[in-house]
Design a protein around this motif. Structure first.
Motif, short mmCIF file in Angstrom:
data_model
loop_
_atom_site.label_atom_id
_atom_site.label_comp_id
_atom_site.label_asym_id
_atom_site.label_seq_id
_atom_site.Cartn_x
_atom_site.Cartn_y
_atom_site.Cartn_z
N UNK A 288 -1.18 -1.68 -0.12
CA UNK A 288 0.01 -1.77 0.67
C UNK A 288 1.14 -0.68 0.06
N UNK A 289 1.47 0.10 0.98
CA UNK A 289 2.70 0.85 0.66
C UNK A 289 2.78 2.23 1.59
N UNK A 290 3.99 2.80 1.68
CA UNK A 290 4.04 3.99 2.31
C UNK A 290 4.00 5.13 1.29
N UNK A 291 3.26 6.38 1.67
CA UNK A 291 3.38 7.50 0.72
C UNK A 291 3.86 8.53 1.37
N UNK A 292 4.91 9.22 0.37
CA UNK A 292 5.82 10.47 0.86
C UNK A 292 5.07 11.63 0.50
N UNK A 293 5.71 12.60 0.83
CA UNK A 293 4.96 14.14 0.91
C UNK A 293 5.14 14.37 -0.75
#
Length: 469
Positions: free
Chosen positions: A395-400
């Motif tokens: 679970x998690x959002x990945x940034x650039x």
């Protein structure tokens, strides 16, 4: 002779047929609702004054208003009650919109039969099919009841006549675009006709205390067809979604004057009709004895409901100069971003030269950024041909920059994963309260997340910058 100057009364006016905005000059595009070609000329209304009249009911302090008449009654379909906020309120008007063939008529026919009773008659009016066709469907899905009345009408006056004869507690009209009023010019489904039909049925619902369910068509862009005013007039707007090639159907609340709009109802469409799914996660998972490379599980939130979903990825050597990038159930742009992050931040070099296929299981569509980590791990697992540990969710959002960002509802997602038997999870830092017996690993960036993969033995393992120099 000098030309006589037109008075304000004689000067033409223009009005948008979509939202009702008025102007003194013609425009090709309405600045209020941004619709093209909807501004039409109409006569300037005469200035009138309305004298005070006799009130129908006296104004009361809000604490003394009787709320018993606005108590919701169950439709008999628990998943629909969840979205409506407990059921149908007497006098409420609900607009249900969805693409053709998604199952709107099947759902509402089931609701019509389950909501009918000796003291609560239901009237089902169809304008798209004959009565015999609807009866055949009712036989197939077992939606027969002595207090369910059926009529095939396309004339508004005839529909109102049926209301006087049957006196129903629930009216279902399928659909509002097929009924026309003889007093209004224009073909059925036109803006003027839809506005008149909806207005008449809304007035009848409020006067009789009768709940009304209207079926609405959608445009090719997925928006509700007809004037936007229709959505403002009704009390509840529901969107019926689903891929016609999959079994899953979702009912989302877009507008609800009687409850929240963050609830989602899950249904399964099959040959015998449509049934509600209290635990739909089983549709999105593939049970295996051993883990398979290229698969990762995540927990997505549909409204307030957490769903465990499986993400799959496959990478093969490309036979063409420009490798393929194919997605199903995932946003292509998000998958492309994860590929770029894996190559640059995760040091996985072989992805750019391979055909990559990514998909979800069960026809569900993942659009929220919380699935980024699962997509990235599935791609990395497929590239290295090493499976992730069994019973693991990500679970998690990945940034650039490769960082793993926090998302909303982590505790709720972990509780759902733990309920279904998953024992390990990769989450962003500071997840909050963790379910007992569940091993949760906090990851700050993609480097931490990729350590969940077993040691790679293939040539497409993360590259070493020092070796390259």
């Amino acid at each position: 002779m000098a030309a006589r100057t037109k008075s304000a009364k004689d000067r033409p006016s223009y009005r948008c047929t979509e939202c009702g905005w008025t102007t003194a000059k013609w425009l090709g595009r309405c600045p209020e609702c941004q619709a093209w070609g909807t501004v039409e000329e109409y006569g300037a209304p005469a200035v009138r004054t309305t004298a005070a009249g006799r009130v129908s009911t006296a104004a009361l302090p809000i604490g003394e208003v009787d709320v018993r008449t606005a108590t919701a009654r169950s439709t008999g379909v628990a998943e629909l009650d969840r979205v409506l906020g407990g059921g149908l309120v007497p006098g409420a008007v609900v607009l249900l919109a969805g693409e053709p063939g998604v199952g709107k008529s099947t759902l509402l026919l089931d609701v019509a039969a389950k909501a009918a009773g000796p003291e609560h008659r239901t009237l089902y009016v169809t304008g798209e099919e004959s009565a015999s066709q609807v009866r055949l469907r009712a036989d197939r899905i077992k939606a027969l009841h002595d207090d369910l009345y059926l009529a095939a009408e396309t004339d508004l006056s005839a529909v109102l006549g049926h209301l006087d004869a049957v006196k129903p507690s629930l009216l279902i009209l399928d659909s509002v675009q097929t009924v026309a009023s003889p007093e209004i010019d224009g073909a059925p489904g036109g803006m003027a006709q839809v506005r008149e039909v909806a207005g008449a049925l809304i007035r009848a619902s409020k006067e009789r205390g009768m709940a009304t369910l209207l079926v609405g068509h959608v445009t090719k862009d997925g928006a509700i067809a007809g004037p936007r005013l229709l959505e403002h007039l009704v009390d509840v707007v529901l969107s019926f979604e689903g891929d016609r090639h999959a079994r899953l159907r979702l009912v989302r609340g877009i507008k609800n004057r009687y409850g929240a709009t963050d609830e989602v109802g899950c249904f399964e469409l099959h040959d015998e009709g449509i049934t509600g799914l209290t635990d739909p996660s089983g549709l999105f998972l593939t049970r295996r004895d051993e883990p398979v490379p290229g698969t990762c599980l995540t927990v997505t939130l549909e409204g307030k409901r957490p769903l465990v979903v499986e993400v799959q990825a496959l990478t093969v050597d490309s036979q063409i100069p420009s490798p393929r990038r194919t997605t199903s159930g995932l946003e292509t742009s998000r998958v492309s971003m994860m590929l770029a992050v894996l190559e640059q931040r995760g040091r996985i070099s072989a992805l750019g030269k391979r055909d990559i296929y990514s998909a979800t299981v069960g026809g569900v569509k993942l659009t929220e950024p919380a699935a980024d980590l699962a997509v990235a791990l599935a791609l990395a697992s497929a590239a290295s041909d090493t499976p992730l540990p069994k019973n693991l969710v990500a679970i998690g959002e990945v940034g650039l920059a490769g960082e793993v960002r926090r998302v909303t509802g982590v505790q709720r997602r972990l509780a759902e994963a733990h309920r279904l038997g998953f024992t390990q999870a990769l989450v962003p830092t500071d997840p909050g309260k963790i379910p007992a017996g569940m091993k949760v690993t906090e990851v700050a960036d993609m480097g931490d997340a990729l350590r969940a993969l077993p040691r790679r033995g293939r040539a497409d393992a993360p590259r070493d910058d020092n070796a390259r120099r």
